[in-house]
Design a protein around this motif. Structure first.
Motif, PDB file in Angstrom:
ATOM      1  N   UNK A 143      -0.549  10.076   2.018  1.00 58.69           N
ATOM      2  CA  UNK A 143      -1.155   8.638   2.404  1.00 58.69           C
ATOM      3  C   UNK A 143       0.065   7.620   2.625  1.00 58.69           C
ATOM      4  N   UNK A 144       1.060   7.807   2.025  1.00 60.15           N
ATOM      5  CA  UNK A 144       2.244   6.858   2.035  1.00 60.15           C
ATOM      6  C   UNK A 144       2.900   7.057   3.588  1.00 60.15           C
ATOM      7  N   UNK A 145       3.105   8.177   4.186  1.00 57.52           N
ATOM      8  CA  UNK A 145       3.453   8.552   5.483  1.00 57.52           C
ATOM      9  C   UNK A 145       2.595   8.036   6.353  1.00 57.52           C
ATOM     10  N   UNK A 146       1.284   8.327   6.148  1.00 56.95           N
ATOM     11  CA  UNK A 146       0.439   7.816   7.217  1.00 56.95           C
ATOM     12  C   UNK A 146       0.469   6.093   7.315  1.00 56.95           C
ATOM     13  N   UNK A 147       0.561   5.528   6.400  1.00 61.13           N
ATOM     14  CA  UNK A 147       0.569   3.926   6.136  1.00 61.13           C
ATOM     15  C   UNK A 147       1.806   3.785   7.065  1.00 61.13           C
ATOM     16  N   UNK A 148       2.897   4.466   6.645  1.00 59.86           N
ATOM     17  CA  UNK A 148       4.243   4.110   7.310  1.00 59.86           C
ATOM     18  C   UNK A 148       3.915   4.110   8.720  1.00 59.86           C
TER      19      UNK A 148
ATOM     20  N   UNK B 156      12.375   0.376  -1.821  1.00 61.05           N
ATOM     21  CA  UNK B 156      12.038  -1.132  -2.050  1.00 61.05           C
ATOM     22  C   UNK B 156      10.987  -0.826  -3.054  1.00 61.05           C
ATOM     23  N   UNK B 157      10.987  -1.616  -4.338  1.00 64.67           N
ATOM     24  CA  UNK B 157       9.981  -1.744  -5.425  1.00 64.67           C
ATOM     25  C   UNK B 157       9.082  -2.945  -5.023  1.00 64.67           C
ATOM     26  N   UNK B 158       7.789  -2.974  -5.641  1.00 62.59           N
ATOM     27  CA  UNK B 158       6.860  -4.116  -5.253  1.00 62.59           C
ATOM     28  C   UNK B 158       7.564  -5.351  -5.644  1.00 62.59           C
ATOM     29  N   UNK B 159       7.259  -6.153  -4.860  1.00 60.69           N
ATOM     30  CA  UNK B 159       7.852  -7.598  -5.153  1.00 60.69           C
ATOM     31  C   UNK B 159       6.669  -8.558  -4.813  1.00 60.69           C
TER      32      UNK B 159
ATOM     33  N   UNK C 229       0.931  -1.406  -0.096  1.00 65.20           N
ATOM     34  CA  UNK C 229       0.157  -0.039   0.065  1.00 65.20           C
ATOM     35  C   UNK C 229       1.086   1.418   0.000  1.00 65.20           C
ATOM     36  N   UNK C 230       1.915   1.540   0.806  1.00 69.45           N
ATOM     37  CA  UNK C 230       2.731   2.377   0.700  1.00 69.45           C
ATOM     38  C   UNK C 230       3.555   2.428  -0.682  1.00 69.45           C
ATOM     39  N   UNK C 231       4.060   1.692  -1.289  1.00 70.76           N
ATOM     40  CA  UNK C 231       4.594   1.646  -2.529  1.00 70.76           C
ATOM     41  C   UNK C 231       3.592   2.115  -3.605  1.00 70.76           C
ATOM     42  N   UNK C 232       2.454   1.732  -3.535  1.00 72.96           N
ATOM     43  CA  UNK C 232       1.405   2.233  -4.516  1.00 72.96           C
ATOM     44  C   UNK C 232       1.066   3.902  -4.122  1.00 72.96           C
ATOM     45  N   UNK C 233       1.063   4.003  -2.971  1.00 73.06           N
ATOM     46  CA  UNK C 233       0.753   5.367  -2.603  1.00 73.06           C
ATOM     47  C   UNK C 233       1.791   6.292  -3.110  1.00 73.06           C
ATOM     48  N   UNK C 234       3.187   5.901  -3.073  1.00 70.35           N
ATOM     49  CA  UNK C 234       4.386   6.670  -3.657  1.00 70.35           C
ATOM     50  C   UNK C 234       4.089   6.674  -4.913  1.00 70.35           C
TER      51      UNK C 234
END
Length: 523
Positions: free
Chosen positions: A79-84, A146-149, A67-72
């Motif tokens: 949103x990425x910072x919030x999820x982190x 980190x890329x999606x994996x 979810x963080x990678x998608x938000x970025x």
């Protein structure tokens, strides 16, 4: 399942290796699935009750990371910072609940005279280590490192059994590419040979050096904790013996973890690199429990330092005050946190405070020397003379010994009694009784190995023994035996065989009791 136990050595590890390399010939994914299953079995051997917690941690953090990678990727950085933040706080909340709840209740009861009942909380095996690993993954996702994996790669990295219980604390970005590499499951002969040698050295450190040094230190610590006074001679010998025990116990574990992983073709990061050869407490911590120090320097210290620096600049403090706010204070707080990470006890808090004080003083001294050289117009780093180097080294060792007493003691009062005993210069029968000549020999040999001989990775330097070996290749070179370099020839294989034989003999001698646990298992 302990690395120094018969089930691991003679059943789990060899059978896992055979299955892994056979499956890798069919499919790398099949080999990874087997690694995941074997790792979960390894964990459940000791801590089956918390297997759902481990699996849940893997699944939840993978979902959050995606979810963080998608938000970025969608440039929704808020949103990425919030999820982190949610993920980091959630992981920390689990760690605090399991590790510190009863410690907090106990101290609230003391301070407020309340009578809050302690909870029936059992510490999950390895939670201090895998929690930090999950946190590093989420932060690296938010940083775009980190890329999606695929889940299979994330799970294999997360639960890989050699590092699962007591580290090293790995970074996803340095380990995942190895699991995703097309060479996974190949080069079996090389990986098995090099990994076996590293593992054999680690097993020797644990069973022959660490455990025997423990027999020399435990009686004296127990005498002092129970109100006795064995005298200064016994106290000094015992703390030297305990430092050998602690060093080779955790260093041995790290070697066995790195060696086990290498047998599967995976290189883990170093966790020890001759820290007791350091001539400053700052350098000592760079080379002692290296992955914990790396985690704190990478994720905790910069954020704290940035906030305090901004506060200092906003208040228009002078250079010295800004230095204290931006360097000394965050360093001090970082090492207090490191102490608390080790355990829910005031001895660990004060262990952290001691090292925080030592490192802070070292930072102040280093800054003063730097300012003086600048004022005198001297360029380049200061190179201490041999006598100055020796003086700094002795001071560093004394700081380490002082902190290790607090680390080893079960209570603060026992540690304070030990400090007093160090200067009780009397010789009594009790000061000599615990020391058979062979125990003193183990302590002396242990210190000689620590201070003078090549360490494990230097002996295996021709085979890139760790993923970050190039960074440390020329650091802490040994005073004696620089020529010692393991090769897979008759001499090298015979030496490895002798080391293994000595280690297994020590294990057989101890078969009347449980295998000695690793000190860091309790964390």
């Amino acid at each position: 399942m302990l690395f120094n136990s018969a089930p691991y050595l003679f059943a789990f590890l060899p059978l896992s290796l055979v299955a892994f390399y056979l499956l890798a010939k069919v499919s790398r994914d099949a080999a990874k699935i087997f690694v995941i299953a074997a790792s979960l079995f390894f964990y459940s051997w000791i801590s089956a009750k918390f297997l759902p917690l481990l699996i849940g941690s893997v699944v939840v953090n993978y979902v959050l990371g995606r979810a963080i990678i998608l938000a970025n990727g969608g440039e929704n950085f808020g949103r990425a910072a919030l999820l982190r933040n949610v993920g980091v706080l959630g992981n920390l909340a689990l760690l605090v609940y399991f590790k510190y709840t009863n410690f907090l209740i106990e101290n609230v009861n003391v301070v407020t005279d309340a009578n809050i009942q302690a909870l029936n909380v059992i510490l999950p095996l390895g939670i201090s280590f895998f929690t930090f690993q999950r946190i590093s993954y989420l932060i690296d996702c938010a940083r775009g490192e980190v890329q999606d994996g695929r889940f299979i790669d994330f799970a294999a990295v997360s639960v890989f059994f050699p590092q699962l219980i007591s580290g090293p604390i790995i970074l996803y970005g340095e380990t995942k590419p190895q699991f995703a590499n097309s060479h996974l499951g190949s080069r079996a002969a090389s990986n098995l040979t090099v990994g076996s040698v590293i593992f054999a050295i680690g097993l020797f450190k644990k069973t022959v050096l660490a455990d025997n040094a423990g027999y020399a230190s435990d009686p004296v610590f127990d005498i002092i904790a129970n109100g006795g006074n064995p005298g200064a001679l016994a106290a000094w010998i015992a703390v030297l013996a305990y430092t050998v025990q602690l060093y080779f116990d955790f260093s041995g574990y790290s070697d066995m973890a790195i060696g086990s992983a290498r047998m599967f073709g995976i290189r883990l990061p170093l966790n020890f690199h001759s820290p007791l050869r350091a001539n400053s407490i700052i350098e000592y911590w760079r080379r002692w429990h290296m992955t914990l120090n790396r985690f704190m320097v990478r994720y905790f210290l910069p954020a704290l330092s940035l906030k305090l620096t901004r506060a200092a600049v906003g208040r228009r403090l002078g250079d010295r005050s800004t230095f204290f706010a931006s360097v000394v204070l965050p360093v001090f707080l970082t090492f207090v946190v490191i102490g608390i990470w080790h355990g829910a006890s005031w001895t660990y808090v004060l262990f952290g405070v001691l090292h925080a004080s030592f490192v802070s003083i070292n930072e102040v001294w280093r800054n003063a020397r730097k300012r003086k050289r600048k004022r005198l117009g001297l360029k380049g780093a200061h190179k201490p003379a041999i006598g100055e180097h020796l003086f700094y080294h002795v001071i560093t060792l004394l700081c380490v010994l002082a902190a290790n007493i607090m680390f080893r003691s079960e209570t603060v009062s026992a540690a304070l009694a030990y400090y007093r005993t160090l200067f009780a210069f009397n010789v009594t029968p009790a000061s000599i009784a615990p020391y058979r000549p062979e125990l003193l020999l183990f302590v002396a040999v242990g210190w000689f190995i620590i201070l003078a001989l090549p360490n494990t990775q230097q002996i295996l330097r021709a085979y890139r023994p760790a993923v970050n070996w190039n960074q440390w290749r020329n650091v802490a070179l040994p005073a004696v035996g620089r020529f010692i370099k393991w090769r897979p020839n008759a001499v090298g294989l015979a030496a490895c065989g002798l080391v293994l034989a000595a280690s297994i003999t020590a294990m057989i001698i101890e078969m009347s009791r449980e295998p000695a646990q690793f000190i860091y298992f309790q964390f």
